[in-house]
Write a protein that holds these residues in place. Sequence first.
Motif, short mmCIF file in Angstrom:
data_model
loop_
_atom_site.label_atom_id
_atom_site.label_comp_id
_atom_site.label_asym_id
_atom_site.label_seq_id
_atom_site.Cartn_x
_atom_site.Cartn_y
_atom_site.Cartn_z
N GLY A 67 0.91 -1.15 0.25
CA GLY A 67 -0.42 -0.22 -0.14
C GLY A 67 0.90 1.37 0.16
O GLY A 67 2.03 0.99 0.03
N ALA A 68 0.30 2.01 0.39
CA ALA A 68 0.96 3.98 0.26
C ALA A 68 1.82 3.57 1.22
O ALA A 68 1.80 3.33 2.83
N SER A 69 2.61 4.63 0.89
CA SER A 69 3.90 4.79 2.87
C SER A 69 3.50 6.14 2.81
O SER A 69 3.86 6.02 3.69
N ASN A 70 2.56 6.83 2.92
CA ASN A 70 2.36 7.67 3.24
C ASN A 70 3.22 8.55 4.17
O ASN A 70 3.37 9.03 5.46
N PHE A 71 4.56 8.70 3.34
CA PHE A 71 5.85 9.45 3.54
C PHE A 71 4.93 10.70 3.89
O PHE A 71 4.69 11.69 3.37
N THR A 72 5.36 11.06 5.38
CA THR A 72 5.70 12.70 5.63
C THR A 72 7.28 13.16 6.61
O THR A 72 7.90 12.46 7.23
N LEU A 73 7.36 14.49 5.49
CA LEU A 73 8.56 14.42 6.18
C LEU A 73 7.97 15.56 7.59
O LEU A 73 7.87 16.20 7.98
N ILE A 74 9.61 15.03 8.79
CA ILE A 74 9.14 15.50 10.26
C ILE A 74 10.19 16.79 9.68
O ILE A 74 9.77 17.99 10.67
N GLN A 75 11.51 16.82 9.35
CA GLN A 75 12.71 17.62 9.74
C GLN A 75 13.50 17.41 8.63
O GLN A 75 13.67 15.84 8.32
N GLU A 76 14.49 18.10 7.86
CA GLU A 76 15.55 18.31 6.95
C GLU A 76 16.39 19.22 7.43
O GLU A 76 15.95 20.71 7.60
N MET A 77 17.32 19.35 6.77
CA MET A 77 18.71 19.47 6.78
C MET A 77 19.64 19.13 6.09
O MET A 77 20.42 18.22 4.96
N VAL A 78 19.87 20.81 5.38
CA VAL A 78 21.13 20.29 3.99
C VAL A 78 22.36 21.14 4.73
O VAL A 78 22.64 22.23 4.52
N VAL A 79 23.69 20.94 4.44
CA VAL A 79 24.66 21.34 4.85
C VAL A 79 26.05 20.48 3.40
O VAL A 79 26.34 19.48 3.33
N ASP A 80 25.92 21.54 2.38
CA ASP A 80 27.03 21.54 1.39
C ASP A 80 26.43 20.07 0.66
O ASP A 80 24.99 20.47 0.56
N ASP A 81 27.03 19.43 0.84
CA ASP A 81 26.98 18.11 0.01
C ASP A 81 26.13 16.74 0.84
O ASP A 81 25.98 15.50 0.04
N ILE A 82 25.76 17.54 1.81
CA ILE A 82 24.97 16.33 3.05
C ILE A 82 23.82 16.81 3.05
O ILE A 82 23.51 17.64 3.58
N ALA A 83 22.70 16.07 3.47
CA ALA A 83 21.17 16.40 3.61
C ALA A 83 20.78 14.91 5.08
O ALA A 83 21.27 13.96 4.74
N TRP A 84 20.42 15.65 5.86
CA TRP A 84 19.28 14.86 6.57
C TRP A 84 17.89 14.68 6.72
O TRP A 84 17.17 15.83 6.77
N VAL A 85 17.55 13.37 6.79
CA VAL A 85 16.21 13.65 6.34
C VAL A 85 15.02 13.08 7.70
O VAL A 85 15.04 11.45 7.59
N LYS A 86 14.24 13.19 7.66
CA LYS A 86 13.44 12.88 9.40
C LYS A 86 12.07 12.37 8.28
O LYS A 86 11.36 13.12 8.20
N PHE A 87 11.90 11.54 8.94
CA PHE A 87 10.16 11.18 8.38
C PHE A 87 9.17 9.52 9.41
O PHE A 87 10.20 9.23 9.45
N THR A 88 7.85 10.09 8.60
CA THR A 88 7.43 9.11 8.80
C THR A 88 6.83 8.32 7.80
O THR A 88 7.12 9.00 6.76
N THR A 89 6.07 7.02 7.84
CA THR A 89 5.29 6.36 6.67
C THR A 89 5.13 5.41 7.77
O THR A 89 4.82 5.17 8.74
N SER A 90 3.57 4.64 6.85
CA SER A 90 3.25 3.63 7.38
C SER A 90 3.79 2.33 7.08
O SER A 90 3.10 2.05 7.65
N TYR A 91 4.92 2.23 7.23
CA TYR A 91 5.09 0.57 7.23
C TYR A 91 6.02 0.83 8.45
O TYR A 91 6.11 -0.45 8.91
N GLU A 92 6.18 2.04 9.25
CA GLU A 92 7.74 2.20 10.15
C GLU A 92 5.83 3.17 11.69
O GLU A 92 5.69 3.53 11.63
N GLU A 93 6.53 2.37 13.05
CA GLU A 93 5.66 3.80 13.70
C GLU A 93 6.35 4.41 14.05
O GLU A 93 5.89 5.06 14.66
#
Length: 120
Positions: A67-93
């Motif tokens: 089924g659909a992931s229901n990907f929801t962005l919580i937080q992100e950060m980019v510094v030069d060529d490195i990025a961090w993405v915190k998210f939730t999905t329907s696959y994990e609690e």
Amino acid sequence: MKNLIVIALALALISCSKTQLPHTEVAQIVIESFYQKNNSVLKKNTTVESYEAFLSIQGLMTAGESGASNFTLIQEMVVDDIAWVKFTTSYEEKPETFKLVKVDGLWQVTEKELREEAPF
């Protein structure tokens, strides 16, 4: 079923192009391709080390997930060529966090360094 077809078509179109996608979109593509076992798309959007790590746990983590992931962005950060993405999905609690690096100008999910923690 209709949603799966739309997602599959979108992933197919994305995988055929060399367009630079935003880091948040790459994170969503990776999580969805992982759970849908679309390993060609997964491989294109991860570093070699991450791809191998995903494959080693894919059978255990994806059992019964669909089924659909229901990907929801919580937080992100980019510094030069490195990025961090915190998210939730329907696959994990619990929320998940990906580290991404630019490889040949394109974002790819990569492994965190030993003892490396997300900046948030």
